[in-house]
Scaffold this active site. Structure first.
Site, PDB file in Angstrom:
ATOM      1  N   VAL A   1      -1.505  -3.962  -6.026  1.00  0.00           N
ATOM      2  CA  VAL A   1      -0.110  -3.855  -6.459  1.00  0.00           C
ATOM      3  C   VAL A   1       0.753  -4.463  -5.359  1.00  0.00           C
ATOM      4  O   VAL A   1       0.746  -3.983  -4.214  1.00  0.00           O
ATOM      5  CB  VAL A   1       0.296  -2.381  -6.732  1.00  0.00           C
ATOM      6  CG1 VAL A   1       1.759  -2.317  -7.154  1.00  0.00           C
ATOM      7  CG2 VAL A   1      -0.604  -1.754  -7.796  1.00  0.00           C
TER       8      VAL A   1
ATOM      9  N   HIS B   1       3.097  -0.314  -0.284  1.00  0.00           N
ATOM     10  CA  HIS B   1       2.851   1.117  -0.471  1.00  0.00           C
ATOM     11  C   HIS B   1       1.892   1.611   0.600  1.00  0.00           C
ATOM     12  O   HIS B   1       1.023   0.868   1.064  1.00  0.00           O
ATOM     13  CB  HIS B   1       2.291   1.422  -1.863  1.00  0.00           C
ATOM     14  CG  HIS B   1       1.100   0.598  -2.234  1.00  0.00           C
ATOM     15  ND1 HIS B   1       1.203  -0.720  -2.645  1.00  0.00           N
ATOM     16  CD2 HIS B   1      -0.228   0.894  -2.237  1.00  0.00           C
ATOM     17  CE1 HIS B   1      -0.013  -1.197  -2.896  1.00  0.00           C
ATOM     18  NE2 HIS B   1      -0.893  -0.237  -2.648  1.00  0.00           N
TER      19      HIS B   1
ATOM     20  N   ASN C   1      -2.907  -1.594   2.352  1.00  0.00           N
ATOM     21  CA  ASN C   1      -3.676  -2.827   2.155  1.00  0.00           C
ATOM     22  C   ASN C   1      -2.723  -4.006   2.059  1.00  0.00           C
ATOM     23  O   ASN C   1      -1.706  -3.935   1.359  1.00  0.00           O
ATOM     24  CB  ASN C   1      -4.499  -2.731   0.863  1.00  0.00           C
ATOM     25  CG  ASN C   1      -5.596  -1.695   0.971  1.00  0.00           C
ATOM     26  OD1 ASN C   1      -6.280  -1.603   1.985  1.00  0.00           O
ATOM     27  ND2 ASN C   1      -5.764  -0.885  -0.067  1.00  0.00           N
TER      28      ASN C   1
ATOM     29  N   ARG D   1       1.607  10.685  -7.150  1.00  0.00           N
ATOM     30  CA  ARG D   1       0.145  10.774  -7.083  1.00  0.00           C
ATOM     31  C   ARG D   1      -0.490   9.471  -7.580  1.00  0.00           C
ATOM     32  O   ARG D   1      -0.052   8.914  -8.590  1.00  0.00           O
ATOM     33  CB  ARG D   1      -0.357  11.936  -7.933  1.00  0.00           C
ATOM     34  CG  ARG D   1      -0.019  13.263  -7.327  1.00  0.00           C
ATOM     35  CD  ARG D   1      -0.785  14.421  -7.927  1.00  0.00           C
ATOM     36  NE  ARG D   1      -0.130  15.647  -7.525  1.00  0.00           N
ATOM     37  CZ  ARG D   1      -0.260  16.223  -6.334  1.00  0.00           C
ATOM     38  NH1 ARG D   1      -1.078  15.693  -5.437  1.00  0.00           N
ATOM     39  NH2 ARG D   1       0.391  17.329  -6.038  1.00  0.00           N
ATOM     40  N   ASP D   2      -1.529   9.040  -6.858  1.00  0.00           N
ATOM     41  CA  ASP D   2      -2.291   7.872  -7.295  1.00  0.00           C
ATOM     42  C   ASP D   2      -3.034   8.216  -8.588  1.00  0.00           C
ATOM     43  O   ASP D   2      -3.617   9.293  -8.721  1.00  0.00           O
ATOM     44  CB  ASP D   2      -3.278   7.444  -6.197  1.00  0.00           C
ATOM     45  CG  ASP D   2      -3.817   6.052  -6.428  1.00  0.00           C
ATOM     46  OD1 ASP D   2      -3.512   5.158  -5.621  1.00  0.00           O
ATOM     47  OD2 ASP D   2      -4.545   5.850  -7.429  1.00  0.00           O
ATOM     48  N   ILE D   3      -3.023   7.275  -9.513  1.00  0.00           N
ATOM     49  CA  ILE D   3      -3.637   7.509 -10.826  1.00  0.00           C
ATOM     50  C   ILE D   3      -5.174   7.554 -10.741  1.00  0.00           C
ATOM     51  O   ILE D   3      -5.826   8.130 -11.615  1.00  0.00           O
ATOM     52  CB  ILE D   3      -3.147   6.414 -11.815  1.00  0.00           C
ATOM     53  CG1 ILE D   3      -3.181   6.891 -13.234  1.00  0.00           C
ATOM     54  CG2 ILE D   3      -3.900   5.114 -11.625  1.00  0.00           C
ATOM     55  CD1 ILE D   3      -2.446   5.970 -14.197  1.00  0.00           C
TER      56      ILE D   3
ATOM     57  N   HIS E   1      -0.870   4.538   1.243  1.00  0.00           N
ATOM     58  CA  HIS E   1      -1.712   5.588   0.684  1.00  0.00           C
ATOM     59  C   HIS E   1      -1.754   6.740   1.681  1.00  0.00           C
ATOM     60  O   HIS E   1      -1.944   6.510   2.888  1.00  0.00           O
ATOM     61  CB  HIS E   1      -3.154   5.104   0.516  1.00  0.00           C
ATOM     62  CG  HIS E   1      -3.320   3.933  -0.413  1.00  0.00           C
ATOM     63  ND1 HIS E   1      -3.814   4.067  -1.695  1.00  0.00           N
ATOM     64  CD2 HIS E   1      -3.085   2.601  -0.257  1.00  0.00           C
ATOM     65  CE1 HIS E   1      -3.881   2.870  -2.274  1.00  0.00           C
ATOM     66  NE2 HIS E   1      -3.441   1.962  -1.414  1.00  0.00           N
TER      67      HIS E   1
HETATM   68  P1  AMP Z   1      -3.787  -1.104  -3.547  1.00  0.00           P
HETATM   69  O1  AMP Z   1      -5.144  -1.398  -4.091  1.00  0.00           O
HETATM   70  O2  AMP Z   1      -3.749  -0.783  -2.083  1.00  0.00           O
HETATM   71  O3  AMP Z   1      -2.779  -2.169  -3.948  1.00  0.00           O
HETATM   72  O4  AMP Z   1      -3.340   0.250  -4.241  1.00  0.00           O
HETATM   73  C1  AMP Z   1      -2.753   0.323  -5.504  1.00  0.00           C
HETATM   74  C2  AMP Z   1      -2.952   1.737  -5.967  1.00  0.00           C
HETATM   75  O5  AMP Z   1      -2.076   1.964  -7.069  1.00  0.00           O
HETATM   76  C3  AMP Z   1      -4.364   2.057  -6.465  1.00  0.00           C
HETATM   77  O6  AMP Z   1      -4.937   3.097  -5.680  1.00  0.00           O
HETATM   78  C4  AMP Z   1      -4.157   2.462  -7.928  1.00  0.00           C
HETATM   79  O7  AMP Z   1      -5.011   3.499  -8.326  1.00  0.00           O
HETATM   80  C5  AMP Z   1      -2.700   2.885  -7.918  1.00  0.00           C
HETATM   81  N1  AMP Z   1      -2.018   2.806  -9.219  1.00  0.00           N
HETATM   82  C6  AMP Z   1      -2.043   1.789 -10.108  1.00  0.00           C
HETATM   83  N2  AMP Z   1      -1.278   2.093 -11.181  1.00  0.00           N
HETATM   84  C7  AMP Z   1      -0.748   3.318 -10.953  1.00  0.00           C
HETATM   85  C8  AMP Z   1       0.113   4.192 -11.693  1.00  0.00           C
HETATM   86  N3  AMP Z   1       0.598   3.852 -12.890  1.00  0.00           N
HETATM   87  N4  AMP Z   1       0.412   5.394 -11.160  1.00  0.00           N
HETATM   88  C9  AMP Z   1      -0.083   5.757  -9.949  1.00  0.00           C
HETATM   89  N5  AMP Z   1      -0.895   4.979  -9.200  1.00  0.00           N
HETATM   90  C10 AMP Z   1      -1.237   3.788  -9.700  1.00  0.00           C
END
Ligand code: AMP
Length: 114
Positions: free
Chosen positions: A96, A100, A87, A29-31, A102
């Site tokens: 990140v 990944h 992205n 799950r996204d945080i 979403h």
């Molecule tokens: P992006 O902006 O496409 O690189 O997405 C990175 C996603 O990682 C964002 O939606 C963040 O909310 C998510 N994220 C960052 N740290 C964590 C974590 N520790 N656990 C789960 N999701 C995370």
């Protein structure tokens, strides 16, 4: 190459709510959820973004889409619909640098790009 938060999730250094895993892919799950259901699917082998993945590890895309499809069927989120987003780089807002995808679902989603 910089170690990202997703590698730390993969090796158990950082906790996350894992919702799916197989030999090649995990999802958690996204945080900061942007919808009722907001999951992140990643391959266990690192690439930086979907362009690098497409150029050098296209099989990863098949592994990830297979995992998303399996999860969607098992959880039933495919019935009402879902969105898959990735992205790539600064202009898209990638934060990140570990590829990944979403997966957003669970409620009507805002029109994309509006
Ligand atoms: P992006 O902006 O496409 O690189 O997405 C990175 C996603 O990682 C964002 O939606 C963040 O909310 C998510 N994220 C960052 N740290 C964590 C974590 N520790 N656990 C789960 N999701 C995370």
């Amino acid at each position: 190459m910089q170690v990202t938060i997703f590698e730390k999730i993969l090796n158990g250094e950082i906790k996350s709510e894992i919702v799916y895993q197989d030999k090649k892919v995990i999802a958690f799950r996204d945080i900061m959820p942007q919808a009722k259901i907001h999951l992140l699917f990643i391959h266990r082998e690192k690439t930086v973004n979907a362009v690098e993945l497409g150029l050098n590890n296209a099989q990863h895309a098949a592994d990830i889409f297979s995992a998303i499809a399996q999860y969607a069927k098992e959880s039933g989120i495919d019935r009402d619909g879902l969105r898959i987003v990735t992205n790539v780089g600064r202009h898209a807002g990638q934060t990140v640098f570990y590829t990944h995808f979403h997966v957003l679902a669970g409620e009507p989603l805002r029109t994309f790009g509006a």
